[in-house]
Design a protein around this motif. Structure first.
Motif, short mmCIF file in Angstrom:
data_model
loop_
_atom_site.label_atom_id
_atom_site.label_comp_id
_atom_site.label_asym_id
_atom_site.label_seq_id
_atom_site.Cartn_x
_atom_site.Cartn_y
_atom_site.Cartn_z
N ASN A 1 0.82 -1.21 0.00
CA ASN A 1 0.00 0.00 0.00
C ASN A 1 0.86 1.26 0.00
OD1 ASN A 1 -2.33 1.46 -0.03
ND2 ASN A 1 -2.91 1.06 2.08
N LEU A 2 2.06 1.17 0.59
CA LEU A 2 2.96 2.33 0.62
C LEU A 2 3.60 2.58 -0.74
CD1 LEU A 2 4.88 2.00 4.01
CD2 LEU A 2 3.13 3.65 3.40
N ALA B 1 9.56 4.64 -1.37
CA ALA B 1 8.28 4.82 -0.67
C ALA B 1 8.50 5.36 0.73
CB ALA B 1 7.53 3.49 -0.61
N LEU B 2 9.55 4.88 1.42
CA LEU B 2 9.86 5.38 2.75
C LEU B 2 10.24 6.85 2.71
CD1 LEU B 2 11.87 2.76 4.88
CD2 LEU B 2 9.61 3.72 5.32
N SER B 3 11.01 7.24 1.69
CA SER B 3 11.40 8.65 1.56
C SER B 3 10.16 9.52 1.38
CB SER B 3 12.35 8.82 0.37
OG SER B 3 13.58 8.16 0.60
N ARG B 4 9.23 9.07 0.54
CA ARG B 4 8.00 9.83 0.34
C ARG B 4 7.19 9.89 1.64
NH1 ARG B 4 7.85 6.68 -4.47
NH2 ARG B 4 6.22 5.34 -3.54
N CYS C 1 17.22 7.37 4.27
CA CYS C 1 16.06 7.98 3.62
C CYS C 1 15.08 8.59 4.61
CB CYS C 1 15.35 6.97 2.73
SG CYS C 1 14.60 5.59 3.59
N LEU C 2 15.38 8.55 5.91
CA LEU C 2 14.51 9.16 6.91
C LEU C 2 15.24 10.36 7.53
CD1 LEU C 2 13.11 5.99 8.74
CD2 LEU C 2 12.03 7.31 6.91
N ASP C 3 15.09 11.51 6.93
CA ASP C 3 15.82 12.69 7.41
C ASP C 3 14.94 13.91 7.60
OD1 ASP C 3 15.29 13.15 4.76
OD2 ASP C 3 17.27 13.94 4.27
N GLN C 4 13.63 13.75 7.49
CA GLN C 4 12.74 14.90 7.57
C GLN C 4 11.83 14.89 8.80
OE1 GLN C 4 12.84 17.42 5.25
NE2 GLN C 4 14.55 16.33 4.29
#
Length: 353
Positions: free
Chosen positions: A72-73, A100-103, A130-133
């Motif tokens: 689903n992601l 998808a994780l970045s989005r 990819c997780l920096d936000q």
């Protein structure tokens, strides 16, 4: 103790995972409904894991809004609606899932959602990159107790009180979190013979403002220039020889051959030593490597990395050649403190463990 242990024994009776998930959103929470009204989205491929996460979230007073598999992601059209809290399990990750994780990370940051992602040690660097936000919590091969602790941290953050805490209070909160984690792991050991993980001791990063030590250090930083009355700041000492730092690290690791490793657990200091040597060697340190250097379980190490980053001691540096990768390094503030520490020790530093 027996009663406390039973609180982690969430049985499903004759219900299948699918039946439980279908009714989870409507099931009354065991916790007080006044605890939280946060909506939870859960993405995991394993049905039993989705059921566990939904059960624990409901027990914490959270509302289950959505459960789905990872596919689903990956949808770029008709993006799934995100809850206030998003739980994702991706132990093995490929290029499409990384994208998808970045989005998801950008969407969570934009909408203020809390993101908790569990993964494996092999995929940690990719997931971290990819997780920096969104200031996501990353869990590495977590136990059920680790996930419960992550939920508790989300509830704490959702009250918008973490930013109001002093540095000392935030460290106390981290230590308390690790103590609660220790209790949870011991309860799991009682019920399922899991191996407990002891929490690390609290680490005080700097002297409180106005203390005698701080004033003395400030005076030692000043010197008179050319015999005049003008005060100038003394030159900073260089960082220590990396061979010395590596020798100290080996000495610290040697203790684990003769004593229980948890007895000397001090992840913050072990990570500072490793990053100090790497800075002089001009070597980049991945988050996986730093977790290993900490000497504690990866999820615990990630909590300390987050706290030390918030404290201005560590910083994330993106790979210029590959934006999907990131490294951890000392800030100038931390490097300066380490240089002064070793300069103060002088010739005796080689014997310090």
């Amino acid at each position: 103790m027996g009663q406390a242990a039973s609180s982690f024994d969430y049985g499903f009776g004759d219900e299948s995972d699918e039946d439980w998930l279908a009714g989870a959103a409507d099931r009354p929470s065991r916790a007080s409904s006044s605890l939280s009204s946060l909506a939870v989205s859960i993405f995991a491929d394993k049905g039993y894991l989705r059921a566990e996460m939904a059960e624990d979230a409901a027990a914490a007073g959270l509302r289950i809004a959505q459960t789905s598999d990872l596919a689903n992601l990956l949808e770029t059209d008709g993006k799934p609606t995100l809850g206030d809290l998003v739980l994702v399990d991706c132990p093995v990750i490929d290029g499409a899932e990384l994208a998808a994780l970045s989005r998801l990370d950008m969407r969570a940051a934009k909408h203020g959602s809390h993101l908790v992602v569990s993964t494996s040690m092999n995929s940690l660097d990719d997931v971290f990159g990819c997780l920096d936000q969104s200031n996501a919590q990353i869990l590495v091969m977590p136990s059920r107790a680790d996930r419960v602790i992550a939920l508790g941290r989300v509830l704490t953050r959702s009250g918008n009180r973490v930013r109001e805490l002093s540095e000392e209070d935030r460290l106390s909160l981290l230590r308390l979190t690790e103590q609660v984690s220790q209790i949870a792991h011991k309860l799991e050991q009682i019920s399922s013979h899991a191996t407990p993980v002891d929490p690390p001791p609290a680490f005080r990063f700097e002297q409180p403002a106005g203390s005698c030590a701080t004033k003395a250090d400030a005076r030692s930083d000043l010197a008179y220039e050319n015999g005049s009355d003008r005060l100038v700041r003394a030159a900073r000492p260089p960082l220590p020889d990396p061979r010395l730092v590596r020798r100290i690290i080996r000495q610290r690791q040697l203790r684990a051959r003769f004593f229980e490793g948890d007895l000397f657990a001090d992840p913050a200091w072990d990570m500072l030593l490793d990053l100090t040597a790497a800075r002089v060697e001009h070597v980049r340190v991945s988050v996986t490597s730093l977790c290993i250097a900490s000497g504690v379980p990866p999820t615990t190490a990630l909590r300390w990395i987050g706290q030390m980053t918030d404290s201005g001691l560590l910083q994330r540096v993106d790979d210029e050649t590959d934006r999907r990768r990131a490294f951890i390094t000392l800030t100038d503030k931390a490097a300066d403190a380490m240089a002064r520490y070793f300069a103060e020790l002088g010739a005796h530093s080689a014997t310090m463990v």
